[in-house]
Design a protein around this motif. Sequence first.
Motif, mmCIF file in Angstrom:
data_model
loop_
_atom_site.group_PDB
_atom_site.id
_atom_site.type_symbol
_atom_site.label_atom_id
_atom_site.label_comp_id
_atom_site.label_asym_id
_atom_site.label_seq_id
_atom_site.Cartn_x
_atom_site.Cartn_y
_atom_site.Cartn_z
ATOM 1 N N TYR B 106 11.598 5.275 -2.031
ATOM 2 C CA TYR B 106 10.745 6.356 -2.526
ATOM 3 C C TYR B 106 9.318 6.202 -2.016
ATOM 4 N N GLU B 107 8.765 5.004 -2.192
ATOM 5 C CA GLU B 107 7.368 4.795 -1.798
ATOM 6 C C GLU B 107 7.188 4.898 -0.287
ATOM 7 N N ASN B 108 8.211 4.539 0.476
ATOM 8 C CA ASN B 108 8.117 4.705 1.918
ATOM 9 C C ASN B 108 7.976 6.177 2.282
ATOM 10 N N VAL B 109 8.789 7.013 1.628
ATOM 11 C CA VAL B 109 8.754 8.432 1.986
ATOM 12 C C VAL B 109 7.419 9.061 1.589
ATOM 13 N N VAL B 110 6.873 8.661 0.438
ATOM 14 C CA VAL B 110 5.645 9.321 -0.007
ATOM 15 C C VAL B 110 4.387 8.585 0.465
ATOM 16 N N PHE B 111 4.561 7.515 1.236
ATOM 17 C CA PHE B 111 3.400 6.732 1.678
ATOM 18 C C PHE B 111 2.357 7.625 2.356
ATOM 19 N N GLY B 112 2.824 8.453 3.277
ATOM 20 C CA GLY B 112 1.914 9.321 4.013
ATOM 21 C C GLY B 112 1.163 10.263 3.090
ATOM 22 N N LEU B 113 1.894 10.863 2.137
ATOM 23 C CA LEU B 113 1.233 11.776 1.201
ATOM 24 C C LEU B 113 0.162 11.054 0.411
ATOM 25 N N ARG B 114 0.507 9.851 -0.029
ATOM 26 C CA ARG B 114 -0.462 9.103 -0.836
ATOM 27 C C ARG B 114 -1.722 8.794 -0.053
ATOM 28 N N VAL B 115 -1.564 8.349 1.214
ATOM 29 C CA VAL B 115 -2.777 7.964 1.934
ATOM 30 C C VAL B 115 -3.549 9.171 2.457
ATOM 31 N N HIS B 116 -2.902 10.322 2.549
ATOM 32 C CA HIS B 116 -3.616 11.468 3.101
ATOM 33 C C HIS B 116 -4.126 12.439 2.042
ATOM 34 N N GLN B 160 16.170 3.359 10.019
ATOM 35 C CA GLN B 160 15.572 4.183 11.073
ATOM 36 C C GLN B 160 15.458 5.638 10.622
ATOM 37 N N LYS B 161 16.489 6.123 9.914
ATOM 38 C CA LYS B 161 16.403 7.492 9.401
ATOM 39 C C LYS B 161 15.247 7.610 8.409
ATOM 40 N N LEU B 162 15.087 6.569 7.613
ATOM 41 C CA LEU B 162 13.995 6.577 6.646
ATOM 42 C C LEU B 162 12.649 6.617 7.363
ATOM 43 N N CYS B 163 12.566 5.912 8.484
ATOM 44 C CA CYS B 163 11.316 5.905 9.256
ATOM 45 C C CYS B 163 11.015 7.287 9.809
ATOM 46 N N ILE B 164 12.055 8.072 10.065
ATOM 47 C CA ILE B 164 11.832 9.454 10.475
ATOM 48 C C ILE B 164 11.451 10.284 9.251
ATOM 49 N N ALA B 165 12.164 10.025 8.145
ATOM 50 C CA ALA B 165 11.918 10.817 6.932
ATOM 51 C C ALA B 165 10.485 10.670 6.446
ATOM 52 N N ARG B 166 9.903 9.465 6.593
ATOM 53 C CA ARG B 166 8.570 9.281 6.027
ATOM 54 C C ARG B 166 7.500 10.043 6.807
ATOM 55 N N LEU B 167 7.851 10.529 8.020
ATOM 56 C CA LEU B 167 6.885 11.336 8.765
ATOM 57 C C LEU B 167 6.857 12.766 8.238
ATOM 58 N N LEU B 168 8.006 13.243 7.733
ATOM 59 C CA LEU B 168 8.165 14.669 7.482
ATOM 60 C C LEU B 168 7.251 15.247 6.407
ATOM 61 N N PRO B 169 7.000 14.527 5.285
ATOM 62 C CA PRO B 169 6.112 15.127 4.279
ATOM 63 C C PRO B 169 4.722 15.448 4.825
ATOM 64 N N LEU B 170 4.327 14.824 5.935
ATOM 65 C CA LEU B 170 3.007 15.111 6.500
ATOM 66 C C LEU B 170 3.034 16.333 7.403
#
Lengths: 315, 257
Positions: B106-116, B160-170
């Motif tokens: 969960y935190e991996n996916v929302v990491f970008g949202l949190r920092v931005h 690896q899929k998760l690493c792609i997923a964490r880009l998408l919310p941005l």
Amino acid sequence: MSPAPAPDDSPAVMAVRAARRPLWARLGEKSIEGMVYVSGISAIIFVLGIFVFVLKEALPVLGHEDFSLSRFLFSTEWYPTSEASKRYGVLAMIAGTFSVTLLAMVIAVPFGLGAAIYLSEFCGQKTRETLKIIIEFLAAVPSVVWGFIGLTVMSKLIVQFTGAPVGVNVLNGGIVLALMSVPIIVSIGEDALKAVPDSYREAAIALGVTRWQLIWRVLLPAAKNGLLAAVLLGVGRGVGETMAVLMATGHAVHVPQSVLDSVRTLTANIAAELGEASAGSEHYRVLFLTGVLLFTLTFAVNLAADAIVRGIRRK
Amino acid sequence: MSDPATPSIVTRDLNLWYGKFQALRGVSLDIKHGLITSLIGPSGCGKTTLLRCFNRVNERYGYVTTTGEIRVLEKNIYDPDVSLIELRRSVGMVFQRPNPLPLSVYENVVFGLRVHSDSPPTRATLNEAVEKALREVNLWQDLKDRLHQRATTLQLEQQQKLCIARLLPLKPEIILMDEPCSALDVEGTAAIEELMFSLKGKYTIVIVTHNMAQARRASDECIFMLLGQRIEHRRTEDLFIAPENPKTAEYIEGRYG
Ligand SMILES: Nc1ncnc2c1ncn2[C@@H]1O[C@H](COP(=O)(O)OP(=O)(O)O)[C@@H](O)[C@H]1O
Ligand SMILES: [Mg+2]
């Protein structure tokens, strides 16, 4: 237990092997093996030996009628040479050790961790090399020199700036101990941060973090065990340090009410009084019991640090 | 959204040095919007280096010098007013080895949202973003009950899929992938390729690969590099069927390995 010897161990094979190498080579190898083994376990033997010796000197006092362990631990009255009634309570010294260590950590932890972060994440190669040399130099200053600095330089400054009647007190000891603990915290803390895989940094940077977000959200959580170990080893240093605090804290048996009060620590008490106590006397044995107490404290702190470091490696 | 006709990434006479070693030599390219472009070439020819120019992560190393021009989404990324943070928000990157952060899924996916985000995002926003992103990379079914598991304990393919997923919310416009399948087995590779197809059109994808079959299967355009230079850049079919440059022909016939 295997019933039949493995084929490799059969007498013929052994004989061939033995014949291949001269006797002196085999003996030499055996004796080197033995030496390595002995030096390996000698550390354990020495530690156990010291502990047993200290314990042996201390234990008889527990049998004395007028000695009570709970008074030893929980009374602040320390009158070991009183003619009328000797009293052995080290609570004031425990308070002294804790107050000085606590203050030292309040100063050293932010500075030490800050410096570790700066060294590992911010500064360039050249600056890092230079700073590390200075930090190692700080770590190599003998504790009596620190004590001397506390006694002369620091105490004058403290009197000047705080108006305290005496400059040797908790504040002085805390600052001196902090200066001594910072190098440990910096070097172990830096190692912990350096051990965070670079791929975590790259992942976060590519997601657009700022430097501070990288530190707060990625590096500190990822290195937290190592950083905690660094802090605990700093604490261990504080609890066990003798000479510097003996000189810098004023040597008053007194539960401190403020950082400007003089105190005496457990270690300083032993160092100062063991020379005067006649061997085998009650006073002498109580001092050794204080040693057991210290040993247990530092051992517990180091064990905790070690367990934490091990925790990191297992992951 | 930029105009589909204008290229997403443009480089002009791009040179890059690691210290004294020149890793890129006069690279000029137009990477088209909304397509999958593959970068191929022998190991050490500068594919990773080129890719890492597009979001300026090369600059992590103090000893890198770059000359020439790079325009991403019509903006020169070396202009002084460019925000690296915003650039990296619109240009996502997937690495060779899956590198989820040591946090929960969960935190991996929302990491970008949190920092931005300037103010902390609400739980509902985050939950929604997690479900949307994980659905987009076909992980939702597998992971919806394990959102609080540490991401580093997942299988590599899922990582690896998760690493792609964490880009998408941005909501990136461009996704850079550096040999995203090289740590995966055949099935993992197929799954990531399939994922790339499903993302195509929504994002401009640039993928580095040393696997020519993959470049052929998965990309619309293909760039062949050699010794830091761009040798040939054409539609993938054309490049493989009728390479213009003899060096390209030699490479795709397997002479450089
Ligand atoms: N961080 C670095 N520091 C110094 N040289 C590097 C660095 N990264 C790559 N190189 C060099 O630059 C060249 C291109 O590397 P790279 O872009 O990784 O190639 P590829 O991804 O095509 O295999 C290689 O010769 C490599 O040794
Ligand atoms: Mg590469």
